[in-house]
Write a protein that holds these residues in place. Sequence first.
Motif, PDB file in Angstrom:
ATOM      1  N   ILE A   4       0.861  -1.177   0.000  1.00 13.44           N
ATOM      2  CA  ILE A   4       0.000   0.000   0.000  1.00 13.44           C
ATOM      3  C   ILE A   4       0.893   1.221   0.000  1.00 13.44           C
ATOM      4  CG2 ILE A   4      -1.728   1.284   1.288  1.00 13.44           C
ATOM      5  CD1 ILE A   4      -2.883  -1.314   2.182  1.00 13.44           C
ATOM      6  N   VAL A   5       0.547   2.168  -0.842  1.00 16.58           N
ATOM      7  CA  VAL A   5       1.314   3.407  -0.955  1.00 16.58           C
ATOM      8  C   VAL A   5       0.558   4.502  -0.215  1.00 16.58           C
ATOM      9  CG1 VAL A   5       2.242   5.122  -2.550  1.00 16.58           C
ATOM     10  CG2 VAL A   5       2.205   2.700  -3.201  1.00 16.58           C
ATOM     11  N   TYR A   6       1.276   5.180   0.665  1.00 16.06           N
ATOM     12  CA  TYR A   6       0.694   6.303   1.396  1.00 16.06           C
ATOM     13  C   TYR A   6       1.404   7.584   1.009  1.00 16.06           C
ATOM     14  CZ  TYR A   6      -1.454   2.925   4.589  1.00 16.06           C
ATOM     15  OH  TYR A   6      -2.187   1.906   5.119  1.00 16.06           O
ATOM     16  N   LEU A   7       0.636   8.622   0.790  1.00  9.56           N
ATOM     17  CA  LEU A   7       1.147   9.977   0.672  1.00  9.56           C
ATOM     18  C   LEU A   7       0.597  10.715   1.881  1.00  9.56           C
ATOM     19  CD1 LEU A   7       0.588  10.674  -3.126  1.00  9.56           C
ATOM     20  CD2 LEU A   7       2.737  10.155  -1.968  1.00  9.56           C
ATOM     21  N   PRO A   8       1.155  11.845   2.241  1.00 12.84           N
ATOM     22  CA  PRO A   8       0.630  12.548   3.419  1.00 12.84           C
ATOM     23  C   PRO A   8      -0.886  12.723   3.346  1.00 12.84           C
ATOM     24  CG  PRO A   8       2.640  13.595   2.669  1.00 12.84           C
ATOM     25  CD  PRO A   8       2.285  12.553   1.642  1.00 12.84           C
ATOM     26  N   GLY A   9      -1.570  12.083   4.275  1.00 17.86           N
ATOM     27  CA  GLY A   9      -3.023  12.191   4.353  1.00 17.86           C
ATOM     28  C   GLY A   9      -3.783  11.392   3.311  1.00 17.86           C
ATOM     29  N   LEU A  10      -3.118  10.488   2.582  1.00 17.41           N
ATOM     30  CA  LEU A  10      -3.794   9.782   1.490  1.00 17.41           C
ATOM     31  C   LEU A  10      -3.279   8.360   1.345  1.00 17.41           C
ATOM     32  CD1 LEU A  10      -5.675  10.049  -1.068  1.00 17.41           C
ATOM     33  CD2 LEU A  10      -3.603  10.617  -2.308  1.00 17.41           C
ATOM     34  N   ASN A  11      -4.207   7.403   1.321  1.00 15.59           N
ATOM     35  CA  ASN A  11      -3.894   6.022   0.969  1.00 15.59           C
ATOM     36  C   ASN A  11      -4.154   5.929  -0.533  1.00 15.59           C
ATOM     37  OD1 ASN A  11      -4.330   3.272   0.249  1.00 15.59           O
ATOM     38  ND2 ASN A  11      -4.659   2.754   2.391  1.00 15.59           N
ATOM     39  N   VAL A  12      -3.104   5.821  -1.317  1.00 19.79           N
ATOM     40  CA  VAL A  12      -3.204   5.884  -2.775  1.00 19.79           C
ATOM     41  C   VAL A  12      -4.051   4.733  -3.328  1.00 19.79           C
ATOM     42  CG1 VAL A  12      -1.897   5.854  -4.934  1.00 19.79           C
ATOM     43  CG2 VAL A  12      -1.026   7.141  -2.969  1.00 19.79           C
ATOM     44  N   VAL A  13      -3.906   3.541  -2.777  1.00 20.01           N
ATOM     45  CA  VAL A  13      -4.667   2.392  -3.273  1.00 20.01           C
ATOM     46  C   VAL A  13      -6.165   2.605  -3.039  1.00 20.01           C
ATOM     47  CG1 VAL A  13      -5.077  -0.086  -2.983  1.00 20.01           C
ATOM     48  CG2 VAL A  13      -2.747   0.793  -2.965  1.00 20.01           C
ATOM     49  N   GLU A  14      -6.527   2.996  -1.811  1.00 19.93           N
ATOM     50  CA  GLU A  14      -7.944   3.241  -1.522  1.00 19.93           C
ATOM     51  C   GLU A  14      -8.506   4.338  -2.414  1.00 19.93           C
ATOM     52  OE1 GLU A  14      -8.352   4.069   2.643  1.00 19.93           O
ATOM     53  OE2 GLU A  14      -8.199   1.956   3.202  1.00 19.93           O
ATOM     54  N   ASN A  15      -7.730   5.391  -2.600  1.00 20.68           N
ATOM     55  CA  ASN A  15      -8.186   6.508  -3.428  1.00 20.68           C
ATOM     56  C   ASN A  15      -8.389   6.071  -4.877  1.00 20.68           C
ATOM     57  OD1 ASN A  15      -8.712   9.481  -3.510  1.00 20.68           O
ATOM     58  ND2 ASN A  15      -7.078   9.371  -5.021  1.00 20.68           N
ATOM     59  N   ALA A  16      -7.442   5.324  -5.425  1.00 24.16           N
ATOM     60  CA  ALA A  16      -7.535   4.876  -6.816  1.00 24.16           C
ATOM     61  C   ALA A  16      -8.748   3.967  -7.027  1.00 24.16           C
ATOM     62  CB  ALA A  16      -6.247   4.168  -7.232  1.00 24.16           C
ATOM     63  N   LEU A  32     -11.449  -2.749   0.570  1.00 26.45           N
ATOM     64  CA  LEU A  32     -11.198  -2.371  -0.820  1.00 26.45           C
ATOM     65  C   LEU A  32     -12.357  -2.803  -1.718  1.00 26.45           C
ATOM     66  CD1 LEU A  32      -7.389  -3.179  -1.131  1.00 26.45           C
ATOM     67  CD2 LEU A  32      -8.464  -0.943  -0.797  1.00 26.45           C
ATOM     68  N   LYS A  33     -12.925  -3.974  -1.451  1.00 24.04           N
ATOM     69  CA  LYS A  33     -14.071  -4.455  -2.231  1.00 24.04           C
ATOM     70  C   LYS A  33     -15.269  -3.527  -2.036  1.00 24.04           C
ATOM     71  CE  LYS A  33     -16.275  -7.385  -4.822  1.00 24.04           C
ATOM     72  NZ  LYS A  33     -16.384  -6.921  -6.190  1.00 24.04           N
ATOM     73  N   THR A  34     -15.478  -3.056  -0.808  1.00 29.64           N
ATOM     74  CA  THR A  34     -16.561  -2.112  -0.529  1.00 29.64           C
ATOM     75  C   THR A  34     -16.366  -0.822  -1.313  1.00 29.64           C
ATOM     76  OG1 THR A  34     -16.911  -3.034   1.675  1.00 29.64           O
ATOM     77  CG2 THR A  34     -17.720  -0.793   1.296  1.00 29.64           C
ATOM     78  N   LEU A  35     -15.126  -0.312  -1.317  1.00 23.50           N
ATOM     79  CA  LEU A  35     -14.826   0.909  -2.071  1.00 23.50           C
ATOM     80  C   LEU A  35     -15.065   0.709  -3.565  1.00 23.50           C
ATOM     81  CD1 LEU A  35     -11.568   2.071  -0.252  1.00 23.50           C
ATOM     82  CD2 LEU A  35     -13.845   3.104  -0.082  1.00 23.50           C
ATOM     83  N   GLU A  36     -14.670  -0.472  -4.083  1.00 27.12           N
ATOM     84  CA  GLU A  36     -14.882  -0.760  -5.499  1.00 27.12           C
ATOM     85  C   GLU A  36     -16.373  -0.844  -5.814  1.00 27.12           C
ATOM     86  OE1 GLU A  36     -12.601  -3.560  -8.492  1.00 27.12           O
ATOM     87  OE2 GLU A  36     -14.025  -4.731  -7.297  1.00 27.12           O
TER      88      GLU A  36
END
Length: 96
Positions: A9-21, A48-52
């Motif tokens: 999982i890739v995190y940027l400040p304040g952001l989970n990139v995988v969840e966001n994508a 992740l399935k819920t987000l999708e």
Amino acid sequence: MNPPRENGIVYLPGLNVVENAISEGWVKLRESGRKDKSEEEESLLTNLKTLEDQAKAAGKGIWNPQGHGKVDVKQDISGKEKEFLEQWKGKDIDGI
């Protein structure tokens, strides 16, 4: 035979990139065929399935029936980020 895959999982400040994508419909979730998932992995995959599913229901990104799988992404880049992009545009960058 498929080689084993390691996912992260890739995190940027304040952001989970995988969840966001996934939540924006930019990527599809691909579950592994492994049967021996830990509770943590199961919990992450459920989230992740819920987000999708939410992205599909909202017709976001690749789930947009009029978009034909095309995703238009627009970002306003300025400051140091813009300088970095201008410096490295069209050049290879070594990574890990």
